[in-house]
Design an enzyme around this catalytic site. Structure first.
Site, short mmCIF file in Angstrom:
data_model
loop_
_atom_site.label_atom_id
_atom_site.label_comp_id
_atom_site.label_asym_id
_atom_site.label_seq_id
_atom_site.Cartn_x
_atom_site.Cartn_y
_atom_site.Cartn_z
N GLU A 103 -3.93 -9.41 3.42
CA GLU A 103 -4.77 -9.10 4.58
C GLU A 103 -5.95 -10.05 4.72
O GLU A 103 -6.31 -10.46 5.83
CB GLU A 103 -5.30 -7.66 4.49
CG GLU A 103 -4.26 -6.60 4.83
CD GLU A 103 -3.41 -6.18 3.65
OE1 GLU A 103 -3.37 -6.91 2.63
OE2 GLU A 103 -2.75 -5.12 3.75
N GLU A 121 0.84 -1.21 0.00
CA GLU A 121 0.00 0.00 0.00
C GLU A 121 0.87 1.26 0.00
O GLU A 121 0.55 2.24 -0.66
CB GLU A 121 -0.94 -0.01 1.21
CG GLU A 121 -2.03 -1.07 1.08
CD GLU A 121 -2.97 -1.08 2.27
OE1 GLU A 121 -2.47 -1.40 3.38
OE2 GLU A 121 -4.15 -0.78 2.12
#
Ligand code: NAD
Length: 691
Positions: free
Chosen positions: A125, A105
């Site tokens: 995730e 990210e």
């Protein structure tokens, strides 16, 4: 002047400012790293461009999960990303090793990304039970469109090369990465970079049907896990909402999921898998022997699978069989298995040939064993046969070589007694299919020494397994606990359930397969033989076997099976159950799902606690890791001991006592450890900390 932050190092290469994340071993984005990046961006003022790189072997493995659930300390990742996106000069991420989760990210928030060959990028995730929480679900779709679904909902990383093709890494650069990244940045500094948040081309023209079609294969097998659905909704927002609103959807999903039980369970297993591989009472300097040649005795179902695992991970291996025919059959089975993988596209022909070249076979027992650095025996499950084989192994193997047995039920000390090196005899209990299943129960006998344990652990890891050390007892950990479920299955059938009721509940909980379907797959004659040997009876199971229903191999067991091995509820079995209940004068009743679940899981928990009392497993987490990796227990439920802690051990004790009374199954009497923890208000988790 502000001190240079310790977790982010600075360097200047001409007019390019380099920020190096330095938080060994995997550069998680802990508070100090986030603060260091913010300060670094400020310090870079005046430079023509900024390069962010990781020190050591990785870019960044992402958020620091140990910070979850604690008060949040600013700056947040979003603060850092805001600063990157507000930067007047381009910020370029230089990725090597892994850029995962928050690490990716961070890279996605930069103006551009370059990577070293072979770097891995991904958003795992979903596998920890939540969604990317720092804009990943909004930026990635803006860079690559619907392809983002696979990466975010599937959670599997892709290589930098694939990422370039997909369009979220700008270039793979050769040579030492920092220099190559600075060169690339300098060469491209004049370019007009569009930040991911400002891109609209890939998310234009949202088509709900196409979106749902792309989602379908990704959520088909998630069995009640919440995080894949959370990811889908967050990604959908990228296509249907402005960036900031999409971020809000993502944040809501993140906060909801990260606080939930499934995410806690998944993180419990994630950390547990690392912990379980550390043997608590092994001397720090215990080292395994160097193993360059593995010999597997027996090329049957298990021997072949074990040999394939070795070859799959580059370890030369020889199978020893008793006859040329048996050997050929064993080797052919390995070849056929690999060929199927090649056909399915998951293995290249070249890789297959490499693996095949590492596998050899012989019938010359003494010669092969004399050349072995480690022997794993996988012959028939019979003590006399094992003793005979180990006597021969002891004479043929070089002194100091570890001799392991893949036995699933036999006493390791008994096997070791046939040798003059009992300290080097150990169980290495693989699970079927051995080339697929990750779990490896290493079984310590009373004489087994640290060298043998370290060797089995290291070789296990090397060939792709997850080794967990357990003690020597009937069934070891996994099979011993599962065995305690059997009597309750039988009683539930008698009292009111049908096979499909029980399997529906267990599969609804998330198990890969219910206990009756599993029995059909393994063969019901196996359980029957065990009962016969132990002099026990199970009226329904015995009657099913007596009717010639041995499971899938006879196309009928607890279920009927069609030509595609699809299970169909069986009228005959229903009649067997009704007749048996009548004969035994049991009044059948409707049994609620919750009772089914509790009566199947609680006996396992009770036995797990006994296993801890006896020291057969060192820690509760070892048991949970065993069930998730070897017994189809869904990771998002955290394993049996985690389940019990969630229920609370007082409730566990009371329910066990209740079921012991109403079913007359003495095995359900809460064991001493559960009594003690329940009285003290303790849990298995606190037990782990006390140990
Ligand atoms: P199998 O019958 O498929 O294979 C055993 C092989 O050993 C046969 O090919 C046989 O020819 C060979 N063999 C017998 N004596 C030998 C000798 N003296 N020298 C060389 N080869 C010899 O059995 P399997 O299912 O592979 O089981 C092997 C072991 O693994 C058993 O101890 C079993 O309990 C254990 N195990 C089995 C499973 C499973 O699911 N099948 C799971 C875990 C452990």
């Amino acid at each position: 002047m502000a001190e240079t932050p310790r977790f982010v190092e600075h360097a200047r290469d001409g007019d390019v400012h380099v920020l190096r994340i330095a938080n060994a071993p995997v550069n998680t984005l802990r508070t100090e790293v986030r603060a260091g990046l913010l300060e670094g961006l400020k310090a870079a003022a005046g430079a023509k461009a900024v390069v962010i790189i990781g020190s050591g072997r990785n870019f960044s493995a992402g958020a620091e999960m140990t910070e979850f659930g604690k008060p949040r300390v600013p700056p947040s990742l979003t603060d850092v990303f805001d600063a990157i996106e507000a930067s007047p000069v381009p910020v370029v991420a230089a990725i090597h090793g892994n850029a995962l989760g928050g690490g990716l990210e961070l890279a996605l928030a930069c103006h551009a990304r370059v990577a070293a060959p072979g770097a891995q990028v991904g958003l795992p995730e979903v596998k920890r039970g939540f969604v990317p929480g720092a804009g990943g679900t909004q930026r990635l779709p803006r860079l690559i469109g619907l392809e983002a679904l696979k990466i975010i909902v599937g959670g599997e990383p892709v290589s930098a090369e694939q990422a370039v093709k997909l369009g979220f890494v700008d270039a793979v650069v050769d040579g030492p990465l920092e220099k190559a990244a600075v060169d690339w940045t300098r060469a491209n500094a004049g370019r007009q970079f569009t930040l991911a948040r400002n891109r609209t081309d890939k998310i234009a023209g949202y088509d709900a049907a196409a979106f749902d079609a792309a989602v379908k294969p990704l959520t088909a097998r998630t069995r009640g896990q919440e995080s894949p659905l959370g990811c889908v909704e967050a990604v959908r927002a990228a296509f249907t909402m402005p960036f900031e609103e999409g971020l809000k959807v993502e944040r809501d999903q993140f906060q909801r999921l990260v606080a939930g039980e499934q995410s806690q369970a998944l993180r419990h297993i994630f950390f547990g898998e690392r912990e379980a591989q550390r043997v608590p009472d092994l001397p720090a300097d215990a080292k395994g022997l160097t193993v360059n040649k593995l010999v597997v005795i027996g090329g049957g179902t298990m021997g072949g699978g074990i040999a394939m695992s070795a070859a799959n991970f580059g370890l030369p291996v020889t199978i020893v069989e008793t006859s040329a025919e048996a050997l050929e059959k064993g080797l052919k089975r390995c070849e056929a298995n690999w060929e199927r993988t090649v056909k399915s596209g998951r293995l290249s022909q070249a890789e297959y040939e490499k693996r095949r070249a590492l596998l050899s076979g012989t019938t010359e027992f003494e010669k092969a064993v004399g050349e072995a650095d480690l022997v794993i025996e996988a012959v028939f499950e019979n003590m006399e046969v094992k003793k005979e084989v180990f006597g021969r192994l002891d004479k043929a193997a070089r002194p100091g070589v570890v001799l392991a047995s893949n036995t699933s039920t036999l006493d390791i000390d008994g096997i070791a007694s046939a040798t003059k090196r009992p300290e080097l005899v150990i169980g290495m209990h693989f699970f079927s299919p051995a080339n697929v299943m990750r779990l490896l129960e290493n079984v310590r006998g009373s004489a087994t020494n640290a060298t043998a344990i370290a060797t089995a652990t290291e070789v296990g890891k090397r060939i792709g397994k997850l080794p967990v050390l357990v003690g020597n007892c009937d069934g070891f950990v996994g099979n011993r606990m599962t065995g305690k479920r059997g009597p309750q299955v039988e009683k539930l059938l008698l009292e009111g359930c049908l096979p499909q009721d029980i399997d529906r509940v267990m599969e609804g909980y998330g198990m890969a397969m219910g206990p009756l379907a599993t029995g059909d797959l393994a063969g019901l004659d196996i359980g029957a033989a065990v009962r016969k040997a132990r002099g026990t009876v199970a009226p329904i199971a015995d009657a099913v076997v007596a009717a010639g229903r041995l499971g899938q191999k006879t196309s009928k067991g607890y279920y009927d099976y069609d030509e595609n091995r699809k299970r169909i509820p069986s009228k005959e079995v229903e009649q067997i159950i009704l007749d048996t209940a009548e004969k035994m004068q049991v009044r059948r009743r409707k049994i609620e799902d919750q009772e089914i679940l509790e009566r199947l899981l609680l006996p396992m928990v009770n036995e797990g606690a006994r296993i801890l009392e006896e020291g057969v497993a060192s820690r509760p987490i070892d048991i949970d890791v065993i069930f998730v990796n070897g017994f189809g227990w869904p990771a998002f439920r955290g394993g049996p001991m985690f389940w019990a802690d969630r229920m609370g051990l007082k409730a566990v004790r009371d329910k066990l006592a209740h079921y012991a009374e109403v079913t007359g199954d003495r095995n359900l009497q809460p064991c001493a450890l559960i009594e003690k923890l329940a009285t003290e208000g303790g849990s298995f988790a606190t037990l782990k900390r006390a140990a």
